[in-house]
Write a protein that holds these residues in place. Sequence first.
Motif, PDB file in Angstrom:
ATOM      1  N   VAL A 238       0.685  -1.177   0.122  1.00  0.00           N
ATOM      2  CA  VAL A 238      -0.105  -0.124   0.025  1.00  0.00           C
ATOM      3  C   VAL A 238       0.904   1.287  -0.050  1.00  0.00           C
ATOM      4  CG1 VAL A 238      -1.603   1.097   1.269  1.00  0.00           C
ATOM      5  CG2 VAL A 238      -2.045  -1.274   1.013  1.00  0.00           C
ATOM      6  N   GLU A 239       1.774   1.287   0.849  1.00  0.00           N
ATOM      7  CA  GLU A 239       2.626   2.491   1.016  1.00  0.00           C
ATOM      8  C   GLU A 239       3.642   2.635  -0.323  1.00  0.00           C
ATOM      9  OE1 GLU A 239       5.383   1.814   4.465  1.00  0.00           O
ATOM     10  OE2 GLU A 239       3.777   2.489   5.858  1.00  0.00           O
ATOM     11  N   LYS A 240       4.063   1.374  -0.903  1.00  0.00           N
ATOM     12  CA  LYS A 240       4.908   1.736  -2.173  1.00  0.00           C
ATOM     13  C   LYS A 240       3.804   2.017  -3.489  1.00  0.00           C
ATOM     14  CE  LYS A 240       8.763   0.575  -0.676  1.00  0.00           C
ATOM     15  NZ  LYS A 240       9.402  -0.719  -0.989  1.00  0.00           N
ATOM     16  N   ILE A 241       2.665   1.651  -3.333  1.00  0.00           N
ATOM     17  CA  ILE A 241       1.645   1.981  -4.577  1.00  0.00           C
ATOM     18  C   ILE A 241       1.143   3.512  -4.391  1.00  0.00           C
ATOM     19  CG2 ILE A 241      -0.637   1.751  -5.400  1.00  0.00           C
ATOM     20  CD1 ILE A 241      -0.344  -1.387  -4.764  1.00  0.00           C
ATOM     21  N   ARG A 242       1.122   3.912  -3.102  1.00  0.00           N
ATOM     22  CA  ARG A 242       0.949   5.285  -2.916  1.00  0.00           C
ATOM     23  C   ARG A 242       1.795   6.205  -3.332  1.00  0.00           C
ATOM     24  NH1 ARG A 242      -0.234   4.954   2.350  1.00  0.00           N
ATOM     25  NH2 ARG A 242      -2.284   4.696   2.247  1.00  0.00           N
ATOM     26  N   ALA A 243       3.064   5.869  -3.076  1.00  0.00           N
ATOM     27  CA  ALA A 243       4.198   6.743  -3.628  1.00  0.00           C
ATOM     28  C   ALA A 243       4.285   6.695  -5.006  1.00  0.00           C
ATOM     29  CB  ALA A 243       5.387   5.971  -3.136  1.00  0.00           C
ATOM     30  N   LEU A 244       4.038   5.555  -5.733  1.00  0.00           N
ATOM     31  CA  LEU A 244       3.611   5.586  -7.321  1.00  0.00           C
ATOM     32  C   LEU A 244       3.114   6.560  -7.661  1.00  0.00           C
ATOM     33  CD1 LEU A 244       3.974   1.711  -8.113  1.00  0.00           C
ATOM     34  CD2 LEU A 244       5.881   3.545  -8.404  1.00  0.00           C
ATOM     35  N   LEU A 245       1.504   6.479  -7.061  1.00  0.00           N
ATOM     36  CA  LEU A 245       0.474   7.343  -7.720  1.00  0.00           C
ATOM     37  C   LEU A 245       1.058   8.977  -7.322  1.00  0.00           C
ATOM     38  CD1 LEU A 245      -2.259   5.355  -6.404  1.00  0.00           C
ATOM     39  CD2 LEU A 245      -1.394   5.341  -8.581  1.00  0.00           C
ATOM     40  N   ALA A 246       1.522   9.246  -6.294  1.00  0.00           N
ATOM     41  CA  ALA A 246       2.133  10.561  -6.018  1.00  0.00           C
ATOM     42  C   ALA A 246       2.928  11.113  -6.904  1.00  0.00           C
ATOM     43  CB  ALA A 246       2.588  10.464  -4.442  1.00  0.00           C
ATOM     44  N   THR A 247       3.588  10.338  -7.852  1.00  0.00           N
ATOM     45  CA  THR A 247       4.621  10.652  -8.539  1.00  0.00           C
ATOM     46  C   THR A 247       4.107  11.777  -9.816  1.00  0.00           C
ATOM     47  OG1 THR A 247       4.434   8.919 -10.309  1.00  0.00           O
ATOM     48  CG2 THR A 247       6.269   8.815  -8.396  1.00  0.00           C
ATOM     49  N   GLY A 248       2.895  11.561 -10.105  1.00  0.00           N
ATOM     50  CA  GLY A 248       2.287  12.258 -11.160  1.00  0.00           C
ATOM     51  C   GLY A 248       1.925  11.739 -12.276  1.00  0.00           C
ATOM     52  N   ARG A 249       2.550  10.473 -12.410  1.00  0.00           N
ATOM     53  CA  ARG A 249       2.503   9.903 -13.879  1.00  0.00           C
ATOM     54  C   ARG A 249       1.265   9.116 -13.772  1.00  0.00           C
ATOM     55  NH1 ARG A 249       6.114   4.397 -14.973  1.00  0.00           N
ATOM     56  NH2 ARG A 249       4.686   3.676 -16.921  1.00  0.00           N
ATOM     57  N   SER A 250       0.945   9.021 -15.084  1.00  0.00           N
ATOM     58  CA  SER A 250      -0.460   8.505 -15.702  1.00  0.00           C
ATOM     59  C   SER A 250      -0.051   6.709 -15.647  1.00  0.00           C
ATOM     60  CB  SER A 250      -1.002   8.980 -16.947  1.00  0.00           C
ATOM     61  OG  SER A 250      -2.113   8.411 -17.138  1.00  0.00           O
ATOM     62  N   TRP A 251      -0.570   6.052 -14.399  1.00  0.00           N
ATOM     63  CA  TRP A 251      -0.134   4.756 -14.613  1.00  0.00           C
ATOM     64  C   TRP A 251      -1.465   3.934 -15.055  1.00  0.00           C
ATOM     65  CZ3 TRP A 251       4.123   2.417 -12.760  1.00  0.00           C
ATOM     66  CH2 TRP A 251       5.196   3.363 -12.239  1.00  0.00           C
ATOM     67  N   HIS A 252      -1.069   2.851 -15.796  1.00  0.00           N
ATOM     68  CA  HIS A 252      -2.114   1.838 -16.163  1.00  0.00           C
ATOM     69  C   HIS A 252      -2.333   0.977 -15.039  1.00  0.00           C
ATOM     70  CE1 HIS A 252      -4.139  -1.149 -18.501  1.00  0.00           C
ATOM     71  NE2 HIS A 252      -4.698  -0.194 -19.339  1.00  0.00           N
TER      72      HIS A 252
END
Length: 278
Positions: A238-252
């Motif tokens: 959960v913490e690592k996914i939250r950090a990914l989403l916080a990068t501002g990149r558009s993730w699939h």
Amino acid sequence: MMVSFSEMLTAARRQHYAVGSFNVYNYETIRGVVESGRETGTPVIVAFGAGYLPNMEVAEVAGLVRTMGAASPTPVALHLDHCKSFEVIETAVKCGFSSVMYDGSALPFEENMKNTARVVALAHAAGVGVEAELGALARGEHSNEEDASEIYTSPAEARIFVAETKVDALAVSIGTVHGMYKGEPKVDVGVLKTIAAAVDIPLVLHGGSGTPEPIIRACIAEGIAKINVNTEISVNAVEKIRALLATGRSWHLSEISREEVGFVKEVVKKYIALFRPV
């Protein structure tokens, strides 16, 4: 390869190491556990808790693990964790689970023993192992387990319970918690040593997440052959996914799923290394 739960744990206790039992909730967590075993050459137990039935059906979990386990050169067992329902246990046995855990720890001793013996009769007739629990673990942070007051396992009761039920493994309460610790862990290895001297089956430690390495190693030395890890897998992902989403990149979503497998493996491999002999 899919293997016997009982044989896996008996070997672990005899050779003084512990097999990691890692909770799963979806395809990504199952894949993360099985791949970790394969990549480290280490036996693993894929544990599906009855509390996660809203996520996946028992038959779905069995199908995925059997497929992945058959393709793995390292031993894999499939375990039903913390289940109070005879109906769900029967379904898991029919679907090919390696083992089931009947959790009667909140019941009076005699009732827990009676119900466990009933599960053992059902499971052993199908060649399925059984884990039971005596005592109760406290609830730590980030846990989805029911709130409970900590009750240490009685060595005298453990001796009677194992003799009467014929269980294959016994989960004991010695101070670990479900979830992450809220304060300093106070694990009583002395109680564990007394229990181990009273019974001749593999012992199980629930609440592996966050337990300090010296305590883990001391518990393994005194008879713990299976250690459950759940919360730390969830918290890390959960913490690592939250950090990914916080990068501002558009993730699939497909990319997030692949990343999740890696986050699961980080925790699983950490504990695999810890549970091995020094």
